[in-house]
Write an enzyme that holds these catalytic residues in place. Structure first.
Site, PDB file in Angstrom:
ATOM      1  N   ASN A 150      -9.169  -7.462  -3.610  1.00 49.96           N
ATOM      2  CA  ASN A 150      -8.109  -7.887  -2.684  1.00 49.96           C
ATOM      3  C   ASN A 150      -8.385  -7.499  -1.240  1.00 49.96           C
ATOM      4  O   ASN A 150      -7.946  -8.166  -0.317  1.00 49.96           O
ATOM      5  CB  ASN A 150      -6.757  -7.319  -3.127  1.00 49.96           C
ATOM      6  CG  ASN A 150      -6.829  -5.876  -3.548  1.00 49.96           C
ATOM      7  OD1 ASN A 150      -7.605  -5.507  -4.427  1.00 49.96           O
ATOM      8  ND2 ASN A 150      -6.038  -5.038  -2.903  1.00 49.96           N
ATOM      9  N   ALA A 199       1.587 -15.709  -9.580  1.00 54.63           N
ATOM     10  CA  ALA A 199       1.904 -16.968  -8.892  1.00 54.63           C
ATOM     11  C   ALA A 199       1.923 -16.835  -7.366  1.00 54.63           C
ATOM     12  O   ALA A 199       1.516 -17.758  -6.654  1.00 54.63           O
ATOM     13  CB  ALA A 199       3.259 -17.487  -9.368  1.00 54.63           C
ATOM     14  N   HIS A 200       2.390 -15.696  -6.857  1.00 56.15           N
ATOM     15  CA  HIS A 200       2.592 -15.634  -5.397  1.00 56.15           C
ATOM     16  C   HIS A 200       1.287 -15.553  -4.618  1.00 56.15           C
ATOM     17  O   HIS A 200       1.283 -15.649  -3.395  1.00 56.15           O
ATOM     18  CB  HIS A 200       3.551 -14.494  -5.011  1.00 56.15           C
ATOM     19  CG  HIS A 200       2.997 -13.110  -5.081  1.00 56.15           C
ATOM     20  ND1 HIS A 200       2.650 -12.417  -3.956  1.00 56.15           N
ATOM     21  CD2 HIS A 200       2.752 -12.289  -6.110  1.00 56.15           C
ATOM     22  CE1 HIS A 200       2.228 -11.210  -4.309  1.00 56.15           C
ATOM     23  NE2 HIS A 200       2.272 -11.114  -5.615  1.00 56.15           N
ATOM     24  N   CYS A 324      -0.197   3.256   3.298  1.00 54.79           N
ATOM     25  CA  CYS A 324       0.792   4.157   3.878  1.00 54.79           C
ATOM     26  C   CYS A 324       1.619   4.771   2.760  1.00 54.79           C
ATOM     27  O   CYS A 324       2.291   4.062   2.023  1.00 54.79           O
ATOM     28  CB  CYS A 324       1.730   3.402   4.810  1.00 54.79           C
ATOM     29  SG  CYS A 324       0.884   2.763   6.230  1.00 54.79           S
TER      30      CYS A 324
HETATM   31  N1  PLP Z   1      -4.256  -7.029  -8.607  1.00 55.50           N
HETATM   32  C1  PLP Z   1      -4.718  -7.453  -7.417  1.00 55.50           C
HETATM   33  C2  PLP Z   1      -6.188  -7.601  -7.208  1.00 55.50           C
HETATM   34  C3  PLP Z   1      -3.817  -7.744  -6.391  1.00 55.50           C
HETATM   35  O1  PLP Z   1      -4.281  -8.147  -5.215  1.00 55.50           O
HETATM   36  C4  PLP Z   1      -2.420  -7.583  -6.636  1.00 55.50           C
HETATM   37  C5  PLP Z   1      -1.445  -7.817  -5.558  1.00 55.50           C
HETATM   38  O2  PLP Z   1      -1.627  -7.421  -4.442  1.00 55.50           O
HETATM   39  C6  PLP Z   1      -2.002  -7.149  -7.897  1.00 55.50           C
HETATM   40  C7  PLP Z   1      -2.954  -6.892  -8.850  1.00 55.50           C
HETATM   41  C8  PLP Z   1      -0.552  -7.004  -8.220  1.00 55.50           C
HETATM   42  O3  PLP Z   1       0.029  -8.270  -8.342  1.00 55.50           O
HETATM   43  P1  PLP Z   1       1.590  -8.519  -8.354  1.00 55.50           P
HETATM   44  O4  PLP Z   1       2.033  -8.517  -6.935  1.00 55.50           O
HETATM   45  O5  PLP Z   1       1.756  -9.852  -8.998  1.00 55.50           O
HETATM   46  O6  PLP Z   1       2.224  -7.440  -9.170  1.00 55.50           O
END
Ligand code: PLP
Length: 380
Positions: A150, A199-200, A324
């Site tokens: 991410n 989904a988001h 943070c």
């Molecule tokens: N895993 C990764 C790589 C992510 O980027 C995120 C969200 O930032 C998550 C898991 C968690 O996802 P959710 O917001 O659907 O709980």
């Protein structure tokens, strides 16, 4: 304002919202109601969504379980597999640069007696496949490696990791939250046994996601997350979020067609990156090639990322890698795992483009950020 933080969340597509709306008002049936039209139409909509989500990742519809998002999916799959295979062993392999959802679940299980191996990454953010092979023991029950990071967008060698897992009779799970929708993901081709998506991150609504659980060869046992009325094949009881699931289904359908759109995003991202890396002291964090098409993570010598973000935040939304907590700002564990360099971590920013980004937006961004960097930079 220009939004350049699409790895955090994305704007819901208009077509997704339009398809969801009827299920928030006139078509309000419970998909588990079998005795009337309201229930049937909700059930039909959920069935269609299951088909659309499965088609996006080349799974079968009955391998998809709807969840509230990836954090839930990760908790469900890791704890559920660990619980079922305690006879085999207590060892899980994951990576230092995983999302906190994975790392926190692993640390929770560690407190309950699990043994966790956290694989290193090199400066490109990639794991070493030989280190992975060596880490596998007779007690290993799960290998969990994220598809794409991410923060840096680095894409791991998923197919090879899947192969290694299969050859060693260990289940392979991937947190594909960032990859699904941006690049093609194929659970069959990549030997993936378990996967999470949300989904988001793909222009769908928040609070809904799905997991994929391979059903055959091997069939994987996962302890149910929520006990109750037996919804979602008994894995996750409770009345399901029909409008959200409809939104996820539509977003998946659009994403499947949209992969070519990311070719344009890639082109614009590369142009931006090239320009930014010409600035003195700017370096790319992560593998240049194995990366999501929309993500750039750079460190800027002599610039505090938080200070830079404050300077630009009325015009642009971007992210820093730091986390943070209530007490302090911590350096990104991802950048730290790659470089062991706190200064680099505190001077890193993430720019994550959306599928509708334009060249004009990025031209504006480039000149704006350059100006601010020059203003706040301590002499290097
Ligand atoms: N895993 C990764 C790589 C992510 O980027 C995120 C969200 O930032 C998550 C898991 C968690 O996802 P959710 O917001 O659907 O709980």
């Amino acid at each position: 304002m220009i939004y350049l933080d699409n790895n955090s969340t994305t704007q819901i597509d208009k077509d997704v919202l339009d398809e969801m709306m009827p299920y928030l008002n006139e078509m309000y049936g419970n998909s588990a109601s079998r005795t009337h039209k309201f229930g049937w139409e909700a059930n039909d909509a959920v069935k269609l969504s299951r088909e659309r989500v499965s088609s996006l990742i080349n799974a079968k519809p009955d391998e998809i379980i709807f969840t509230s998002g990836s954090t839930e999916g990760i908790n469900f799959l890791i704890k559920g597999v660990y619980d079922q295979y305690s006879d085999k062993g207590n060892h899980i392999i994951t990576v230092k640069t995983e999302h906190k959802a994975i790392l926190d679940v692993c640390s929770y299980l560690e407190n309950k007696g699990a043994e966790i191996t956290y694989l290193n990454v090199n400066e490109d953010g990639l794991i070493d496949l030989e280190e992975l092979k060596k880490a596998i023991t007779a007690k290993t029950v799960l290998i969990s490696v994220m598809y794409a990071n991410n923060e840096t967008g680095v894409v791991q060698e998923i197919k090879e990791i899947g192969n290694i897992a299969r050859k060693n009779d260990v289940f392979f799970m991937t947190d594909a939250t960032q990859a699904v929708g941006k690049i093609p993901v194929d659970v069959v081709e990549d030997n993936i046994d378990l996967l999470t998506l949300s989904a988001h991150k793909l222009h769908g609504p928040k609070g809904v996601g799905a997991v994929y659980i391979k059903r055959q060869f091997p069939k994987i046992k996962v302890t149910p997350l929520l006990h109750g009325g037996g919804h979602e094949k008994g894995y996750r009881s409770g009345t399901i979020n029909v409008p959200g699931i409809v939104g996820l289904g539509k977003a998946s359908e659009i994403a499947k067609k949209n992969h070519p759109k990311y070719e344009n995003v890639l082109k614009l991202r590369n142009q931006l990156e090239e320009e930014l890396c010409k600035i003195k002291g700017v370096a790319l964090n992560g593998d240049k090639d194995n990366r999501l098409p929309n993500t750039t993570n750079i460190s800027i010598d002599g610039v505090d990322a938080e200070a830079l973000i404050i300077k630009i935040r009325n015009e642009f939304a971007i992210a820093s890698g730091s986390a943070c907590t209530s007490a302090e700002v911590l350096p990104s564990h991802v950048i730290m795992a790659m470089y062991s360099d706190e200064e680099k971590a505190y001077s890193s920013i993430r720019i994550s483009l959306g599928k509708n980004i334009t060249e004009e937006d990025l031209t504006h961004f480039k000149s704006y950020i350059l100006n601010k960097i020059n203003k706040i930079r301590v002499i290097i």
